[in-house]
Design a protein around this motif. Structure first.
Motif: not given
Ligand code: NAP
Length: 249
Positions: A19, A38-40, A64-67, A115, A189, A193, A195
């Motif tokens: 997202i 990003d951490v990556n 970046h590690d946001v935590s 985080i 939802f 990745d 979900t």
């Molecule tokens: P995602 O595909 O897992 O992507 C999350 C990204 O955040 C990854 O690039 C990850 O890096 C990075 N990340 C993880 N830990 C971090 C840290 N400590 N500091 C900085 N970056 C970090 O997740 P997504 O589905 O896109 O979700 C994005 C946001 O939307 C999240 O806040 C999630 O809770 C929220 N959300 C998602 C959904 C859904 O259905 N997908 C629904 C509601 C809310 P790595 O690649 O190294 O892990």
């Protein structure tokens, strides 16, 4: 239509993929200069490079590690050096460590809160210093519908997202006098990745409670972020917008 985004400096945390990447692309398409964190680091750099060449804007990447507050301060310093301002902050980085509460390990509770919730606090605290001086800014926090309605198996995640919603409202009240808006989006939802790895019976159960009868796409969350960062939302703050196909109403 001119959304008033052109030339703005926008930070999107955790935006190497998912997202966050979609949000970064949406803002870049409207002419914002991007900060991909990003951490990556490797993936963040690749994403920034692709966005810069696709949209003809500036895009820089930071590990970046946001935590961690020191990692966050270093990113904000880097952004000020690069762009001299922070106009937009999208707190997107987030993780899940799902299991029923009875089985949840303390470290999985702590990590998700650190985080997903402390990360938003760290980034907001570091960015508003610069936004308050400039007397302008937009902050968008990516929460979740489960932060509103709860979800079995996600005690840590839903508590962190509920916390993000409360933090959004408090920050909005604190910084409104400086012309800074703070809003949250509660995605339902969304196909990413995060979900993809859920068991089939869980994803099928979700479908039955989504009136639209389909999952959302990252681009549909990004549209809502664009709205909040645009001049169309200049008098809107402290709100939570579900982007969920009607799951929460
Ligand atoms: P995602 O595909 O897992 O992507 C999350 C990204 O955040 C990854 O690039 C990850 O890096 C990075 N990340 C993880 N830990 C971090 C840290 N400590 N500091 C900085 N970056 C970090 O997740 P997504 O589905 O896109 O979700 C994005 C946001 O939307 C999240 O806040 C999630 O809770 C929220 N959300 C998602 C959904 C859904 O259905 N997908 C629904 C509601 C809310 P790595 O690649 O190294 O892990």
């Amino acid at each position: 239509m001119d959304f008033g985004i052109k030339g703005k400096a926008a930070i999107v945390t955790g935006s190497a993929r998912g997202i966050g990447r979609s949000i970064a692309e949406k803002l870049a398409a409207e002419g914002a200069n991007l900060v991909i964190t990003d951490v990556n680091e490797e993936m963040a750099k690749a994403t920034a490079g692709e966005i810069a060449s696709k949209y003809g804007v500036k895009a820089v990447a930071f590990k970046h590690d946001v935590s961690k507050s020191d990692s966050t301060e270093a990113v904000m310093d880097g952004v000020m050096k690069e762009y001299g301002k922070i106009d937009i902050l999208v707190n997107n980085a987030g993780i899940t460590r799902d299991t029923l509460m009875m089985r949840m390990k303390d470290e999985d509770w702590d990590l998700v809160i650190k985080i997903n919730l402390t990360g938003v606090f760290n980034c907001t605290k570091a960015a508003i210093r610069h936004m308050m001086k400039a007397r302008s800014g937009s902050i968008v926090n990516i929460a979740s519908v489960v932060g509103i309605m709860g979800n079995a198996g996600q005690a840590n995640y839903s508590a962190s997202k509920g916390g993000v919603i409360a933090l959004t409202k408090t920050t909005a009240k604190e910084v409104a006098p400086r012309n800074i808006t703070v809003n949250a989006i509660a995605p339902g939802f969304i196909n990413t990745d995060m979900t993809k790895s859920l068991p089939k019976e869980v994803t099928e159960k979700f479908l039955t409670v989504i009136p639209f009868g389909r999952y959302g796409e990252p681009d549909e969350v990004a549209d809502a972020v664009l709205f909040y960062c645009s001049n169309l939302a200049r008098y809107i703050t402290g709100t939570v917008l579900p982007v969920d196909g009607g799951m929460v109403m």
